[in-house]
Design a protein around this motif. Structure first.
Motif, PDB file in Angstrom:
ATOM      1  N   GLY A 159     -37.315 -65.196 -41.303  1.00  0.00           N
ATOM      2  CA  GLY A 159     -37.118 -65.329 -42.751  1.00  0.00           C
ATOM      3  C   GLY A 159     -35.830 -64.633 -43.173  1.00  0.00           C
ATOM      4  O   GLY A 159     -35.194 -63.926 -42.384  1.00  0.00           O
ATOM      5  N   ARG A 160     -35.457 -64.873 -44.405  1.00  0.00           N
ATOM      6  CA  ARG A 160     -34.208 -64.304 -44.919  1.00  0.00           C
ATOM      7  C   ARG A 160     -34.363 -62.800 -45.090  1.00  0.00           C
ATOM      8  O   ARG A 160     -35.415 -62.328 -45.517  1.00  0.00           O
ATOM      9  CB  ARG A 160     -33.922 -64.945 -46.278  1.00  0.00           C
ATOM     10  N   ARG A 161     -33.301 -62.054 -44.735  1.00  0.00           N
ATOM     11  CA  ARG A 161     -33.360 -60.598 -44.936  1.00  0.00           C
ATOM     12  C   ARG A 161     -33.325 -60.303 -46.437  1.00  0.00           C
ATOM     13  O   ARG A 161     -32.434 -60.773 -47.144  1.00  0.00           O
ATOM     14  CB  ARG A 161     -32.172 -59.952 -44.229  1.00  0.00           C
ATOM     15  N   MET A 162     -34.314 -59.542 -46.917  1.00  0.00           N
ATOM     16  CA  MET A 162     -34.370 -59.246 -48.361  1.00  0.00           C
ATOM     17  C   MET A 162     -34.899 -57.843 -48.576  1.00  0.00           C
ATOM     18  O   MET A 162     -35.849 -57.425 -47.908  1.00  0.00           O
ATOM     19  CB  MET A 162     -35.364 -60.202 -49.067  1.00  0.00           C
ATOM     20  N   ARG A 163     -34.320 -57.141 -49.523  1.00  0.00           N
ATOM     21  CA  ARG A 163     -34.900 -55.871 -49.944  1.00  0.00           C
ATOM     22  C   ARG A 163     -36.113 -56.164 -50.827  1.00  0.00           C
ATOM     23  O   ARG A 163     -36.222 -57.252 -51.398  1.00  0.00           O
ATOM     24  CB  ARG A 163     -33.863 -55.052 -50.719  1.00  0.00           C
ATOM     25  N   SER A 183     -48.312 -61.614 -32.576  1.00  0.00           N
ATOM     26  CA  SER A 183     -48.014 -60.597 -33.587  1.00  0.00           C
ATOM     27  C   SER A 183     -46.657 -60.010 -33.216  1.00  0.00           C
ATOM     28  O   SER A 183     -45.788 -60.707 -32.696  1.00  0.00           O
ATOM     29  CB  SER A 183     -49.137 -59.546 -33.597  1.00  0.00           C
ATOM     30  N   SER A 184     -46.453 -58.739 -33.442  1.00  0.00           N
ATOM     31  CA  SER A 184     -45.173 -58.082 -33.122  1.00  0.00           C
ATOM     32  C   SER A 184     -45.384 -56.582 -33.265  1.00  0.00           C
ATOM     33  O   SER A 184     -46.240 -56.148 -34.049  1.00  0.00           O
ATOM     34  CB  SER A 184     -44.097 -58.543 -34.109  1.00  0.00           C
ATOM     35  N   ILE A 185     -44.556 -55.793 -32.572  1.00  0.00           N
ATOM     36  CA  ILE A 185     -44.644 -54.351 -32.834  1.00  0.00           C
ATOM     37  C   ILE A 185     -44.182 -54.033 -34.258  1.00  0.00           C
ATOM     38  O   ILE A 185     -44.482 -52.967 -34.781  1.00  0.00           O
ATOM     39  CB  ILE A 185     -43.872 -53.485 -31.805  1.00  0.00           C
ATOM     40  N   ALA A 186     -43.508 -55.006 -34.906  1.00  0.00           N
ATOM     41  CA  ALA A 186     -43.123 -54.815 -36.314  1.00  0.00           C
ATOM     42  C   ALA A 186     -44.344 -54.594 -37.198  1.00  0.00           C
ATOM     43  O   ALA A 186     -44.243 -53.997 -38.279  1.00  0.00           O
ATOM     44  CB  ALA A 186     -42.324 -56.018 -36.808  1.00  0.00           C
ATOM     45  N   GLY A 232     -40.767 -53.164 -38.893  1.00  0.00           N
ATOM     46  CA  GLY A 232     -39.673 -54.090 -38.584  1.00  0.00           C
ATOM     47  C   GLY A 232     -38.305 -53.523 -38.916  1.00  0.00           C
ATOM     48  O   GLY A 232     -38.154 -52.379 -39.338  1.00  0.00           O
ATOM     49  N   MET A 233     -37.298 -54.368 -38.737  1.00  0.00           N
ATOM     50  CA  MET A 233     -35.918 -53.967 -39.020  1.00  0.00           C
ATOM     51  C   MET A 233     -35.707 -53.927 -40.537  1.00  0.00           C
ATOM     52  O   MET A 233     -36.425 -54.593 -41.288  1.00  0.00           O
ATOM     53  CB  MET A 233     -34.943 -54.975 -38.390  1.00  0.00           C
ATOM     54  N   PRO A 234     -34.700 -53.166 -41.005  1.00  0.00           N
ATOM     55  CA  PRO A 234     -34.454 -53.100 -42.447  1.00  0.00           C
ATOM     56  C   PRO A 234     -34.288 -54.502 -43.038  1.00  0.00           C
ATOM     57  O   PRO A 234     -33.580 -55.337 -42.470  1.00  0.00           O
ATOM     58  CB  PRO A 234     -33.143 -52.307 -42.540  1.00  0.00           C
ATOM     59  N   GLY A 235     -34.951 -54.760 -44.146  1.00  0.00           N
ATOM     60  CA  GLY A 235     -34.856 -56.067 -44.791  1.00  0.00           C
ATOM     61  C   GLY A 235     -35.875 -57.075 -44.289  1.00  0.00           C
ATOM     62  O   GLY A 235     -35.932 -58.194 -44.799  1.00  0.00           O
ATOM     63  N   ASN A 236     -36.661 -56.688 -43.280  1.00  0.00           N
ATOM     64  CA  ASN A 236     -37.640 -57.625 -42.719  1.00  0.00           C
ATOM     65  C   ASN A 236     -39.086 -57.223 -43.035  1.00  0.00           C
ATOM     66  O   ASN A 236     -39.996 -57.467 -42.233  1.00  0.00           O
ATOM     67  CB  ASN A 236     -37.458 -57.757 -41.206  1.00  0.00           C
ATOM     68  N   ALA A 237     -39.300 -56.626 -44.206  1.00  0.00           N
ATOM     69  CA  ALA A 237     -40.654 -56.177 -44.577  1.00  0.00           C
ATOM     70  C   ALA A 237     -41.642 -57.337 -44.624  1.00  0.00           C
ATOM     71  O   ALA A 237     -42.802 -57.195 -44.214  1.00  0.00           O
ATOM     72  CB  ALA A 237     -40.610 -55.485 -45.941  1.00  0.00           C
ATOM     73  N   LEU A 238     -41.161 -58.481 -45.085  1.00  0.00           N
ATOM     74  CA  LEU A 238     -42.048 -59.644 -45.204  1.00  0.00           C
ATOM     75  C   LEU A 238     -42.513 -60.093 -43.816  1.00  0.00           C
ATOM     76  O   LEU A 238     -43.706 -60.362 -43.594  1.00  0.00           O
ATOM     77  CB  LEU A 238     -41.280 -60.749 -45.933  1.00  0.00           C
ATOM     78  N   TYR A 239     -41.574 -60.176 -42.889  1.00  0.00           N
ATOM     79  CA  TYR A 239     -41.913 -60.541 -41.504  1.00  0.00           C
ATOM     80  C   TYR A 239     -42.944 -59.567 -40.935  1.00  0.00           C
ATOM     81  O   TYR A 239     -43.971 -59.978 -40.371  1.00  0.00           O
ATOM     82  CB  TYR A 239     -40.640 -60.525 -40.649  1.00  0.00           C
ATOM     83  N   ALA A 240     -42.679 -58.265 -41.087  1.00  0.00           N
ATOM     84  CA  ALA A 240     -43.591 -57.244 -40.548  1.00  0.00           C
ATOM     85  C   ALA A 240     -44.983 -57.400 -41.157  1.00  0.00           C
ATOM     86  O   ALA A 240     -45.999 -57.259 -40.465  1.00  0.00           O
ATOM     87  CB  ALA A 240     -43.024 -55.855 -40.828  1.00  0.00           C
ATOM     88  N   THR A 241     -45.025 -57.705 -42.449  1.00  0.00           N
ATOM     89  CA  THR A 241     -46.306 -57.865 -43.143  1.00  0.00           C
ATOM     90  C   THR A 241     -47.106 -59.026 -42.555  1.00  0.00           C
ATOM     91  O   THR A 241     -48.318 -58.914 -42.323  1.00  0.00           O
ATOM     92  CB  THR A 241     -46.042 -58.115 -44.650  1.00  0.00           C
ATOM     93  N   THR A 242     -46.416 -60.135 -42.285  1.00  0.00           N
ATOM     94  CA  THR A 242     -47.139 -61.285 -41.723  1.00  0.00           C
ATOM     95  C   THR A 242     -47.666 -60.949 -40.325  1.00  0.00           C
ATOM     96  O   THR A 242     -48.755 -61.370 -39.951  1.00  0.00           O
ATOM     97  CB  THR A 242     -46.252 -62.550 -41.635  1.00  0.00           C
ATOM     98  N   GLN A 247     -33.701 -63.628 -32.022  1.00  0.00           N
ATOM     99  CA  GLN A 247     -32.962 -62.364 -32.163  1.00  0.00           C
ATOM    100  C   GLN A 247     -31.664 -62.551 -32.951  1.00  0.00           C
ATOM    101  O   GLN A 247     -31.166 -61.617 -33.565  1.00  0.00           O
ATOM    102  CB  GLN A 247     -32.670 -61.747 -30.784  1.00  0.00           C
ATOM    103  N   ASP A 248     -31.135 -63.778 -32.947  1.00  0.00           N
ATOM    104  CA  ASP A 248     -29.922 -64.025 -33.740  1.00  0.00           C
ATOM    105  C   ASP A 248     -30.225 -63.865 -35.227  1.00  0.00           C
ATOM    106  O   ASP A 248     -29.365 -63.467 -36.013  1.00  0.00           O
ATOM    107  CB  ASP A 248     -29.382 -65.433 -33.466  1.00  0.00           C
ATOM    108  N   ASP A 249     -31.480 -64.197 -35.608  1.00  0.00           N
ATOM    109  CA  ASP A 249     -31.868 -64.033 -37.012  1.00  0.00           C
ATOM    110  C   ASP A 249     -32.145 -62.561 -37.349  1.00  0.00           C
ATOM    111  O   ASP A 249     -31.987 -62.135 -38.482  1.00  0.00           O
ATOM    112  CB  ASP A 249     -33.111 -64.874 -37.322  1.00  0.00           C
ATOM    113  N   VAL A 250     -32.583 -61.808 -36.333  1.00  0.00           N
ATOM    114  CA  VAL A 250     -32.863 -60.381 -36.576  1.00  0.00           C
ATOM    115  C   VAL A 250     -31.554 -59.611 -36.673  1.00  0.00           C
ATOM    116  O   VAL A 250     -31.356 -58.801 -37.583  1.00  0.00           O
ATOM    117  CB  VAL A 250     -33.722 -59.775 -35.427  1.00  0.00           C
ATOM    118  N   PHE A 251     -30.640 -59.859 -35.736  1.00  0.00           N
ATOM    119  CA  PHE A 251     -29.425 -59.044 -35.635  1.00  0.00           C
ATOM    120  C   PHE A 251     -28.162 -59.803 -36.044  1.00  0.00           C
ATOM    121  O   PHE A 251     -27.049 -59.332 -35.793  1.00  0.00           O
ATOM    122  CB  PHE A 251     -29.271 -58.518 -34.199  1.00  0.00           C
ATOM    123  N   GLY A 252     -28.340 -61.002 -36.642  1.00  0.00           N
ATOM    124  CA  GLY A 252     -27.191 -61.781 -37.101  1.00  0.00           C
ATOM    125  C   GLY A 252     -26.212 -62.097 -35.977  1.00  0.00           C
ATOM    126  O   GLY A 252     -25.001 -62.129 -36.194  1.00  0.00           O
ATOM    127  N   GLY A 253     -26.743 -62.295 -34.764  1.00  0.00           N
ATOM    128  CA  GLY A 253     -25.882 -62.647 -33.635  1.00  0.00           C
ATOM    129  C   GLY A 253     -25.071 -61.477 -33.087  1.00  0.00           C
ATOM    130  O   GLY A 253     -24.201 -61.658 -32.245  1.00  0.00           O
TER     131      GLY A 253
END
Ligand SMILES: NC(=O)c1ccc[n+]([C@@H]2O[C@H](COP(=O)([O-])OP(=O)(O)OC[C@H]3O[C@@H](n4cnc5c(N)ncnc54)[C@H](O)[C@@H]3O)[C@@H](O)[C@H]2O)c1
Length: 253
Positions: free
Chosen positions: A99-103, A146-149, A154-164, A198-204
């Protein structure tokens, strides 16, 4: 010995494993592992090119369909389309997006709906369709991704991903209780695994991946094949007494 204890556990050779998101990364590695173990795989994905590569690799051992697992109607229709010979015995709810990185202050309602649908609702839709259509099998099992997130946030901006992914872990435990003893349900919680996501997590940014890897006790990202090994074990008779587990595949992170 009770009748249940005496029941022989079938091997993977008569398994038909439905793998969502099976055209890339971890899902594709799980398809490869299932076929190598003598089973067959149903592959659902939105990536037409990835599906066609998978079909080329596995021929008659796989059946593939372009299915958006975030769409309940599409999931039900794809399940209804399977011929009786392809009724699934096992399920891997693997499809997922970052998903999109969002605060939190910027959360976009449409993006919230999209990520919840692909990462969480899809698990509910897939599980329901599987339970309606599955061919009973003495080793029937579901594996969710699932994920260790789920624990780290999760990574900064990925709260939604971690929640799912936290919700997928909770759902796994609830489903394991509800579906026992007929179907075992477990989840995998990968750490940093070298796949296109991982390209979506770390922007490549490969430098950032290397930096994260130095903080992993095993000093490297994992591979999709290593996650697939664990998935195959959870699906197989070797894990006959394992249900409701969320297993880290994270190099000790
Ligand atoms: N790679 C990692 O580091 C990592 C870590 C923890 C968890 N995971 C989880 O593992 C799973 C697989 O991820 P991956 O790393 O293999 O990523 P990937 O991007 O390589 O594969 C994901 C697959 O899901 C498919 N997909 C996406 N949306 C879909 C939809 N709506 N319907 C059907 N298919 C869809 C994609 O087309 C792709 O083929 C995901 O659930 C992910 O969250 C991955």
């Amino acid at each position: 010995m009770s009748a249940r204890q005496a029941m022989p556990q079938a091997s993977m050779t008569d398994a038909v494993v439905l793998v969502t998101g099976g055209a890339s990364g971890i899902g594709r590695a799980i398809v490869d592992a299932v076929v190598a173990a003598g089973g067959r795989a149903i592959v659902w994905d939105v990536d037409a090119a990835g599906l066609s590569t998978c079909a080329g690799a596995h021929g008659a051992r796989v059946t593939l369909a372009r299915v958006d697992v975030a769409d309940a109607g599409a999931v039900a229709a794809a399940m209804a389309d399977l011929t009786p010979d392809w009724a699934p015995t096992h399920l891997v709810n693997n499809a997922g997006i970052i998903g999109r990185r969002m605060r939190l202050s910027e959360m976009d309602p449409a993006e919230i709906d999209r990520v919840l649908a692909v990462n969480l609702k899809s698990v509910l839709y897939g599980t329901r369709a599987f339970l309606e259509r599955r061919r009973p099998h003495p080793g029937a099992a579901i594996v969710n991704l699932s994920s260790i997130a789920a624990r780290t946030g999760g990574m900064p901006g990925n709260a939604l991903y971690a929640t799912t992914k936290g919700a997928v872990a909770s759902l796994t435990i609830a489903a394991a209780k509800e579906l026992a003893p007929e179907v075992r349900v477990n989840a995998l919680a990968p750490g940093v695994i070298d796949t296109p996501i991982q390209d979506d997590v770390f922007g490549g940014d490969r430098g950032r991946v290397a930096e994260i890897a130095r903080a992993i006790p095993l000093q490297r990202p994992g591979t999709a094949a290593e996650v697939a090994e664990a998935a195959l074990w959870l699906l197989s008779p070797a894990a006959a007494y394992v249900t409701g587990t969320v297993l880290d595949i994270a190099g000790g992170r």
